[in-house]
Structure formats: structure tokens, C-alpha cells
Design a protein around this motif. Sequence first.
Motif, short mmCIF file in Angstrom:
data_model
loop_
_atom_site.label_atom_id
_atom_site.label_comp_id
_atom_site.label_asym_id
_atom_site.label_seq_id
_atom_site.Cartn_x
_atom_site.Cartn_y
_atom_site.Cartn_z
N MET A 95 -37.99 3.86 -14.83
CA MET A 95 -37.74 3.75 -13.41
C MET A 95 -36.72 2.66 -13.12
O MET A 95 -35.85 2.87 -12.30
N THR B 293 -33.18 3.87 -14.07
CA THR B 293 -32.63 4.80 -13.08
C THR B 293 -32.17 4.05 -11.84
O THR B 293 -31.08 4.31 -11.32
N LEU C 284 -28.30 3.94 -10.56
CA LEU C 284 -27.96 4.40 -9.20
C LEU C 284 -27.37 3.26 -8.37
O LEU C 284 -26.40 3.47 -7.63
#
Length: 151
Positions: free
Chosen positions: A1, A4, A8
Motif C-alpha cells: 500500500m 502504491t 502515485l
Amino acid sequence: MNFTATVLGTAVAALMIIAKLQAAPEPGANLGNVLGGTKVASLDPSVVGSIRAEDDRSAAMRLIDLRSGTSCKVAGVRPSTGGFEPAPIGPDCATSPELARVSQWRAGKDGTLVLADVHGRTVMRFMPGDGVLYESVYPADAIVTIVPARS
């Protein structure tokens, strides 16, 4: 998590930086500084060659009939916005069926140009064009443009 979210977040930051670099300079910005030290000259609209003065009546025009291949020069005068007056169209226009009938012309207050025969009947009507001085709009099958004469 976390991986990511980091990817991003980095992508969004990179896109924002790229968008900022590609944006147009703000009005009033010193373009010389924005463009990495280059000197940018300002244009004086009173001397820009592509802007034709409204009272420029001395420039000659060339009528080009794209159907017959006729190209003929009109003397260095422009029609007035009053009634019809003699059109200074030379004999080299005689190879065009439409242009051979023209003997008078007048300019409209809306920018139109009307070419007429000896009786004042409209032979052709022109509107100001994009990239040319005028484009024919009447009759529908006429394909005639008017451009500035080079020589």
C-alpha cells in the motif's frame, strides 16, 4: 500500500511539474527571463506587414478563377462603398466566363465585394476570405478568389 501511494504521489507531482513547465507565460511576464535568457522582440501592430490598413486603396489585386485557370490583375484601386463604378479589370480576364462579363464593382459596408455586368446585374459576390482577400460566394458554382497582386 505504501509503495502504491508513493508511486502515485510521485506521478502526480511529476505531472504537475510538467504542466507548469508547459504552461504559457502569464500576461505581463518578462518573456526574456522565462525563455532562458533569450531576447524577445515586441511587435508593433502599426508596422506588422500582415495587417492591411482599412484605407489602403493603392494595392493591386489578382482575381483567380480556379475552374478556368484564369488569373488576371486588377489595377491598384479598390471599389468604394457607394454605388457601382467601373471595374478596372483587364482583357486577360476574358478567358473566364464569369469574369469576362464584369464591368462594374462596389464594396459593401459589411465587407462584401459585388461584381456586376454593364446593366448592374450581379455577376459575382465575394466575402472577405481566410488567407485571401475575398472568396466567391455567389453563384454557388463559381470558384474565384481574390489575392493581393505581387507584381
